[in-house]
Structures are given as C-alpha cells and as structure tokens.
Scaffold this motif. Structure first.
Motif, PDB file in Angstrom:
ATOM      1  N   SER A   1       0.837  -1.198   0.000  1.00  0.00           N
ATOM      2  CA  SER A   1       0.000   0.000   0.000  1.00  0.00           C
ATOM      3  C   SER A   1       0.875   1.252   0.000  1.00  0.00           C
ATOM      4  O   SER A   1       2.037   1.211   0.420  1.00  0.00           O
ATOM      5  CB  SER A   1      -0.899   0.010   1.237  1.00  0.00           C
ATOM      6  N   PRO A   2       0.329   2.381  -0.461  1.00  0.00           N
ATOM      7  CA  PRO A   2       1.091   3.633  -0.412  1.00  0.00           C
ATOM      8  C   PRO A   2       1.567   3.967   1.002  1.00  0.00           C
ATOM      9  O   PRO A   2       2.685   4.457   1.183  1.00  0.00           O
ATOM     10  CB  PRO A   2       0.094   4.671  -0.929  1.00  0.00           C
ATOM     11  N   ASP A   3       0.728   3.700   2.008  1.00  0.00           N
ATOM     12  CA  ASP A   3       1.131   3.990   3.386  1.00  0.00           C
ATOM     13  C   ASP A   3       2.326   3.135   3.801  1.00  0.00           C
ATOM     14  O   ASP A   3       3.231   3.608   4.498  1.00  0.00           O
ATOM     15  CB  ASP A   3      -0.035   3.745   4.347  1.00  0.00           C
ATOM     16  N   THR A   4       2.323   1.869   3.392  1.00  0.00           N
ATOM     17  CA  THR A   4       3.446   0.993   3.734  1.00  0.00           C
ATOM     18  C   THR A   4       4.724   1.473   3.062  1.00  0.00           C
ATOM     19  O   THR A   4       5.796   1.484   3.675  1.00  0.00           O
ATOM     20  CB  THR A   4       3.142  -0.457   3.307  1.00  0.00           C
ATOM     21  N   ILE A   5       4.621   1.893   1.817  1.00  0.00           N
ATOM     22  CA  ILE A   5       5.802   2.386   1.106  1.00  0.00           C
ATOM     23  C   ILE A   5       6.326   3.658   1.760  1.00  0.00           C
ATOM     24  O   ILE A   5       7.540   3.825   1.941  1.00  0.00           O
ATOM     25  CB  ILE A   5       5.462   2.627  -0.376  1.00  0.00           C
ATOM     26  N   ARG A   6       5.414   4.547   2.152  1.00  0.00           N
ATOM     27  CA  ARG A   6       5.857   5.771   2.828  1.00  0.00           C
ATOM     28  C   ARG A   6       6.514   5.441   4.166  1.00  0.00           C
ATOM     29  O   ARG A   6       7.499   6.069   4.565  1.00  0.00           O
ATOM     30  CB  ARG A   6       4.674   6.725   3.016  1.00  0.00           C
ATOM     31  N   ARG A   7       5.979   4.441   4.850  1.00  0.00           N
ATOM     32  CA  ARG A   7       6.568   4.055   6.138  1.00  0.00           C
ATOM     33  C   ARG A   7       7.961   3.462   5.941  1.00  0.00           C
ATOM     34  O   ARG A   7       8.877   3.725   6.728  1.00  0.00           O
ATOM     35  CB  ARG A   7       5.646   3.049   6.829  1.00  0.00           C
ATOM     36  N   LEU A   8       8.119   2.667   4.885  1.00  0.00           N
ATOM     37  CA  LEU A   8       9.450   2.137   4.570  1.00  0.00           C
ATOM     38  C   LEU A   8      10.417   3.274   4.248  1.00  0.00           C
ATOM     39  O   LEU A   8      11.575   3.260   4.680  1.00  0.00           O
ATOM     40  CB  LEU A   8       9.367   1.182   3.378  1.00  0.00           C
ATOM     41  N   SER A   9       9.945   4.249   3.499  1.00  0.00           N
ATOM     42  CA  SER A   9      10.806   5.381   3.153  1.00  0.00           C
ATOM     43  C   SER A   9      11.222   6.149   4.398  1.00  0.00           C
ATOM     44  O   SER A   9      12.362   6.615   4.509  1.00  0.00           O
ATOM     45  CB  SER A   9      10.088   6.314   2.175  1.00  0.00           C
ATOM     46  N   ALA A  10      10.293   6.274   5.350  1.00  0.00           N
ATOM     47  CA  ALA A  10      10.602   6.994   6.588  1.00  0.00           C
ATOM     48  C   ALA A  10      11.657   6.271   7.415  1.00  0.00           C
ATOM     49  O   ALA A  10      12.325   6.890   8.250  1.00  0.00           O
ATOM     50  CB  ALA A  10       9.329   7.178   7.413  1.00  0.00           C
ATOM     51  N   GLU A  11      11.832   4.969   7.178  1.00  0.00           N
ATOM     52  CA  GLU A  11      12.840   4.193   7.902  1.00  0.00           C
ATOM     53  C   GLU A  11      14.254   4.478   7.417  1.00  0.00           C
ATOM     54  O   GLU A  11      15.220   4.035   8.031  1.00  0.00           O
ATOM     55  CB  GLU A  11      12.558   2.695   7.740  1.00  0.00           C
ATOM     56  N   GLY A  12      14.388   5.188   6.295  1.00  0.00           N
ATOM     57  CA  GLY A  12      15.715   5.329   5.703  1.00  0.00           C
ATOM     58  C   GLY A  12      16.184   3.962   5.241  1.00  0.00           C
ATOM     59  O   GLY A  12      15.490   3.272   4.506  1.00  0.00           O
ATOM     60  N   PHE A  13      17.359   3.544   5.718  1.00  0.00           N
ATOM     61  CA  PHE A  13      17.841   2.197   5.445  1.00  0.00           C
ATOM     62  C   PHE A  13      17.691   1.302   6.671  1.00  0.00           C
ATOM     63  O   PHE A  13      18.261   0.206   6.724  1.00  0.00           O
ATOM     64  CB  PHE A  13      19.303   2.215   4.997  1.00  0.00           C
ATOM     65  N   GLY A  14      16.933   1.772   7.660  1.00  0.00           N
ATOM     66  CA  GLY A  14      16.744   0.958   8.848  1.00  0.00           C
ATOM     67  C   GLY A  14      18.044   0.789   9.614  1.00  0.00           C
ATOM     68  O   GLY A  14      18.975   1.577   9.488  1.00  0.00           O
ATOM     69  N   ARG A  15      18.103  -0.267  10.388  1.00  0.00           N
ATOM     70  CA  ARG A  15      19.296  -0.529  11.190  1.00  0.00           C
ATOM     71  C   ARG A  15      19.883  -1.882  10.817  1.00  0.00           C
ATOM     72  O   ARG A  15      19.227  -2.914  10.959  1.00  0.00           O
ATOM     73  CB  ARG A  15      18.947  -0.519  12.676  1.00  0.00           C
ATOM     74  N   GLY A  16      21.111  -1.861  10.311  1.00  0.00           N
ATOM     75  CA  GLY A  16      21.799  -3.109  10.024  1.00  0.00           C
ATOM     76  C   GLY A  16      21.778  -3.553   8.580  1.00  0.00           C
ATOM     77  O   GLY A  16      22.185  -4.679   8.282  1.00  0.00           O
ATOM     78  N   LEU A  17      21.317  -2.703   7.658  1.00  0.00           N
ATOM     79  CA  LEU A  17      21.326  -3.087   6.247  1.00  0.00           C
ATOM     80  C   LEU A  17      22.736  -2.945   5.684  1.00  0.00           C
ATOM     81  O   LEU A  17      23.252  -1.834   5.546  1.00  0.00           O
ATOM     82  CB  LEU A  17      20.359  -2.213   5.449  1.00  0.00           C
ATOM     83  N   LEU A  18      23.371  -4.056   5.393  1.00  0.00           N
ATOM     84  CA  LEU A  18      24.694  -4.082   4.782  1.00  0.00           C
ATOM     85  C   LEU A  18      25.680  -3.211   5.566  1.00  0.00           C
ATOM     86  O   LEU A  18      25.635  -3.166   6.784  1.00  0.00           O
ATOM     87  CB  LEU A  18      24.584  -3.645   3.314  1.00  0.00           C
ATOM     88  N   THR A  19      26.591  -2.532   4.872  1.00  0.00           N
ATOM     89  CA  THR A  19      27.584  -1.687   5.537  1.00  0.00           C
ATOM     90  C   THR A  19      27.375  -0.238   5.121  1.00  0.00           C
ATOM     91  O   THR A  19      26.670   0.050   4.149  1.00  0.00           O
ATOM     92  CB  THR A  19      29.007  -2.105   5.146  1.00  0.00           C
ATOM     93  N   ALA A  20      28.023   0.674   5.840  1.00  0.00           N
ATOM     94  CA  ALA A  20      27.881   2.096   5.520  1.00  0.00           C
ATOM     95  C   ALA A  20      28.338   2.384   4.094  1.00  0.00           C
ATOM     96  O   ALA A  20      27.722   3.179   3.380  1.00  0.00           O
ATOM     97  CB  ALA A  20      28.678   2.933   6.520  1.00  0.00           C
ATOM     98  N   SER A  21      29.423   1.738   3.648  1.00  0.00           N
ATOM     99  CA  SER A  21      29.926   2.000   2.294  1.00  0.00           C
ATOM    100  C   SER A  21      28.949   1.496   1.235  1.00  0.00           C
ATOM    101  O   SER A  21      28.747   2.147   0.201  1.00  0.00           O
ATOM    102  CB  SER A  21      31.295   1.344   2.096  1.00  0.00           C
ATOM    103  N   LEU A  22      28.309   0.361   1.491  1.00  0.00           N
ATOM    104  CA  LEU A  22      27.332  -0.152   0.532  1.00  0.00           C
ATOM    105  C   LEU A  22      26.065   0.691   0.532  1.00  0.00           C
ATOM    106  O   LEU A  22      25.451   0.909  -0.516  1.00  0.00           O
ATOM    107  CB  LEU A  22      27.008  -1.611   0.840  1.00  0.00           C
ATOM    108  N   ARG A  23      25.674   1.183   1.702  1.00  0.00           N
ATOM    109  CA  ARG A  23      24.518   2.082   1.746  1.00  0.00           C
ATOM    110  C   ARG A  23      24.822   3.367   0.975  1.00  0.00           C
ATOM    111  O   ARG A  23      23.949   3.921   0.296  1.00  0.00           O
ATOM    112  CB  ARG A  23      24.137   2.391   3.191  1.00  0.00           C
ATOM    113  N   ALA A  24      26.066   3.826   1.072  1.00  0.00           N
ATOM    114  CA  ALA A  24      26.452   5.025   0.319  1.00  0.00           C
ATOM    115  C   ALA A  24      26.363   4.759  -1.183  1.00  0.00           C
ATOM    116  O   ALA A  24      25.949   5.638  -1.956  1.00  0.00           O
ATOM    117  CB  ALA A  24      27.872   5.444   0.698  1.00  0.00           C
ATOM    118  N   ARG A  25      26.733   3.558  -1.601  1.00  0.00           N
ATOM    119  CA  ARG A  25      26.623   3.211  -3.018  1.00  0.00           C
ATOM    120  C   ARG A  25      25.161   3.213  -3.466  1.00  0.00           C
ATOM    121  O   ARG A  25      24.838   3.638  -4.573  1.00  0.00           O
ATOM    122  CB  ARG A  25      27.247   1.838  -3.282  1.00  0.00           C
TER     123      ARG A  25
END
Length: 229
Positions: free
Chosen positions: A29-53
């Motif tokens: 749903s649009p609300d779920t997508i907006r909520r995911l976007s508000a999370e940024g990359f969350g906590r623990g997704l890959l490494t800082a360098s990969l998130r930068a990529r």
C-alpha cells in the motif's frame, strides 16, 4: 561456436526473467511504502559503504528499494544476486514487524503466483509475435501464462523465434504482470524546512539526515553484531 542466443540462457522460464525486472515487492500500500521510506535504510542493512553506493545510485531508502527491480539493484557496483537477496530479506523482516502475514504473502512462490495470475486469461495473441510464430510454437490456444512458463532455450530451439523476439515477449509479459503502481513515496517533511525550498536542496538535507542516522546506529550497535560485507 554455438550461437550466442542459445548460450545466453538466463533462467529456467521466462517468468524468472520477468520477475527480475519487476519490483522486489508488489502489492504494497502507499502507506506501507511511505513508512518504509521513513525508515531510511533501517538498522543493520549491509555496511555504511554499501549504503552510500545505494544512495549514489539513486536508492535513498527502503521504500525505493522495495519498488525497484532485482536487475536495477544488481547493476550497482559491488552488488549482485546475493546482496540483492539480502536486501529483500531485510525489507521483508521490516514488513513482518508491521504486517501480519507479510512473510507468507511475499515468499518468492507467492509473488510468482500472483504475477502469473495477472497473465491468466490473456491470450497469447496479445504478445508481440506473428500469428505464424504462435502457431509454430503450438501456442495458438494458449494464454500468456503458458508462454511465461516456457524456457527461453526451449522457445529458441523451435526455430520459430529469435532471441530478439523473446526479449520483446519478456518486456510485454513484464508490463502485463506488473501490479498497479502505488502512489510514489513522498520525501519526509523536514522539520522547519521552508516551503519554497527546491527539490534538490530537500533531497540533499534528507540524504544528510539519513547518513547521520546510519552513523549513529552503526556506532550504537555492538561490534559483534555490526553487519559484514
């Protein structure tokens, strides 16, 4: 040397190729997508360098990743099928915390079945193939689902179609199997931001905020639990 079109077999079926070109997650749903976007990359997704990529390649948050295709994400340098699957699992873990039944709904098998369901009832004649080609493939009375479950190699070996023909079929199947597009995720409203700020400035501020959030989360996480490359 064998013809390249016969050697470049990317999957067991055209549906696998179609799935690689569709979003990691559909029917959100649009609300779920907006909520995911508000999370940024969350906590623990890959490494800082990969998130930068990811950010540099135009994927600023989980909402955008969820709506992006495996092919698009895998095209980023140092990304590939394994890391794409890690991204998918990470987003699924986030969704499962919010949505009951999310794990069951978004298994690869369930997602594939939903997409095949959108092709059922659509005749093979709506694909970019000549009537003679469809007849030669013995698919005159078939549906798009029947063709989607054929393998690229199997179709090419009939001699009725070329690799380019199959590419066009995959592109059309991808369009037909796509879920209705939800409302695109809106950028987070920045506290105190002036209404007249241009989009580029707002995006830059958002990226800086998310980068700071990532840095704080990485520093707060126990060393033993920090993500590995």
């Amino acid at each position: 040397m064998p013809d390249r079109s016969l050697r470049a077999v990317w999957s067991d079926s055209l549906m696998a190729e179609v799935g690689a070109r569709l979003p990691l997650f559909d029917d959100l749903s649009p609300d779920t997508i907006r909520r995911l976007s508000a999370e940024g990359f969350g906590r623990g997704l890959l490494t800082a360098s990969l998130r930068a990529r990811l950010r540099k390649a135009g994927f600023p948050d989980l909402g955008h990743l969820a709506q992006s295709s495996p092919v698009a994400i895998a095209a980023i340098r140092k990304f590939g099928p394994i890391r794409v699957e890690r991204v998918r699992h990470f987003i699924l873990d986030v969704l499962a915390r919010w949505l009951p039944g999310a794990r069951e709904m978004h298994t690869p098998e369930a997602t594939r079945e939903r997409r095949l369901g959108r092709l059922r009832g659509l005749p093979a004649g709506c694909l970019p193939l000549a009537a003679g080609q469809i007849a030669a493939l013995r698919l005159a009375d078939a549906s798009c689902t029947d063709i989607a479950t054929c393998s690229r190699l199997g179709l090419l070996r009939t001699g009725a179609v070329t690799s380019g023909d199959v590419d066009h079929v995959v592109a059309t199947l991808t369009h037909l199997a796509r879920a209705s597009d939800p409302v695109p995720p809106r950028p987070l409203e920045e506290a105190g931001a002036a209404p007249s700020c241009d989009a580029a400035s707002a995006a830059a501020r958002r990226a800086a905020l998310l980068a700071e959030q990532d840095r704080e989360w990485d520093e707060a996480a126990p060393i033993a639990r920090r993500p590995q490359t």
